[in-house]
Design an enzyme around this catalytic site. Structure first.
Site: not given
Ligand code: GLU
Length: 405
Positions: A95, A207, A209-210, A212
């Site tokens: 990560k 959420g 974003g992408n 959610g």
């Protein structure tokens, strides 16, 4: 790693095995100078942790977030290692990220920052070494900039160095929605096992974003009843179900959930405590803690974010009979399609959309099916069971390489 402590006892892991599973192979801290639009220079901090590479090149996203620190990156890289083992893609875990609030940067500044990250890291990444991807606040556009910088430096095309690219630059169909679509395949199996049907099953998504936004849309299309959604600033709720297509349209135009018709306003924290069948945390880590876990009224939690439930909250949820589908399975559709993207890059031959969808379904269903009976035979919840399965695969790879006896 409190979670590992518990499993370590069950599996009677030796000290060397625990060390191999908890100490990252390589950790990098980069300083990234960027010329800002006003001609001043700002130094940003970047991280990359290549956690474990026993099963293959390390793999994992790059996130942009103002509160990111090395410890977060380490936990997330550890989870990537387990995730790749759970869905059985031939990768280790990694990560990375940059400490930055990207909404405060201009497009040009963001491009220079993304490219600076690659200038510092190009020696240590590569299609056979470590393969980044999008994560929180990064997207195909950022991947394209990063790819370009890498290819400029090494002097050849190397699309397999990064996944989540735009289709035009070697991206794969479905990668943009793969995390969410993968989550729906997992949920489908579990809902079946619970004897429930999508119709009328009440879903709450934290959420937008992408991950959610797309899972809310996909579940809405599959006839689940999505009763509440939220973004980082606010949320909306309607017991009779929201029209998610309209919510997406509203958010696009108004840049906010606020003012959506036929819905009550609700905070990002309150949304977690609504009565529902499936609660989907799809934002950041540590959203359900020992402080609010006792007030969760959902039957099932589908962890689409990474690490949204803390280990002490897990204990409370289990006691209260809330069934948690852990992140390393629920959100692994992202890395599965990243794997498909990398395979397509390596052979320079590209699959049709339907082909990617059916392969994703196959991987997700295979990883989910039969878990119930494994849970029973290990006498563990789903998280511990998945940890046991993943750890076994990783340690077996280490053993075969000669690092453990
Ligand atoms: N960032 C995503 C995750 O946390 C995807 C990683 C990848 O595709 O490498 O799983």
């Amino acid at each position: 790693y409190n979670m590992l402590d518990k499993v370590a006892k069950t599996l009677k892991l030796k000290k060397a095995e625990i060390d191999i599973l908890t100490i990252p192979k390589r950790s990098f801290i980069f300083s990234l100078p960027v010329i800002m639009d006003d001609s001043t220079t700002k130094i940003f901090t970047g991280y990359r942790i290549q956690f474990n590479n026993a099963r293959g090149p390390t793999k994992g996203g790059i996130r942009f977030h103002p509160e990111l620190d090395l410890e977060d990156v380490k936990t997330l890289a550890f989870l990537m290692t387990l995730k790749c083992a759970v869905v059985n893609v031939p990768f280790g875990g990694a990560k990375g990220g940059i400490v930055v609030d990207p909404s405060k940067l201009s497009e040009g500044e963001l491009e220079r920052l993304s490219k600076a990250y690659i200038r510092e890291s190009y020696r240590f990444i590569g299609p056979e070494t470590d393969i980044p991807a999008p994560d929180v606040n990064t997207n195909p556009k950022v991947m394209a900039w990063m790819l370009d910088e890498y290819e400029k430096i090494v002097g050849r095309h190397a699309p397999g160095v990064i996944t989540g690219k735009p289709i035009e630059l070697g991206g794969s169909y479905v990668r943009d929605i793969s995390t969410s679509l993968g989550g729906t395949f997992v949920l489908k199996e579990i809902v079946k096992e619970f004897g429930m049907k999508p119709e009328g099953t009440k879903v709450v998504v934290q959420g937008f974003g992408n991950v959610g936004m797309n899972i809310a849309r996909l579940l809405y299309e599959q006839k689940y009843k999505v009763i509440a959604v939220s973004d980082s600033k606010s949320g909306i709720c309607n017991e009779n179900g929201l029209d998610i297509k309209q919510v997406i349209e509203h958010k696009k135009n108004k840049k906010s959930m606020k003012g959506f018709e036929n819905a009550k306003e609700i905070t990002n924290k309150e949304i977690l405590e609504l009565k529902c069948d499936v609660l989907i945390p799809a934002a950041l880590e540590h959203q359900i803690t020992k402080e609010n876990a006792g007030r969760i009224k959902a039957k099932i939690i589908l962890e689409m974010a990474n690490h949204p439930v803390t280990p002490d909250a897990d204990v409370i949820l289990e006691k209260n009979g809330v069934f948690v589908i852990p992140d390393i399975l629920a959100n692994s559709g992202g890395v599965v399609v990243s794997y498909f993207e990398w395979v397509q890059n390596n052979m320079n031959y590209y699959w049709k959309e339907e082909e990617v969808v059916s392969k994703l379904e196959e991987y997700m269903t295979k990883a989910t099916k039969g878990l119930e009976s494994s849970c029973k035979s290990f006498r563990c919840n789903m998280r511990d069971t998945l940890y046991i399965i993943a750890i076994d695969k990783i340690l077996q790879a280490e053993r075969l390489r000669g690092f453990l006896r």
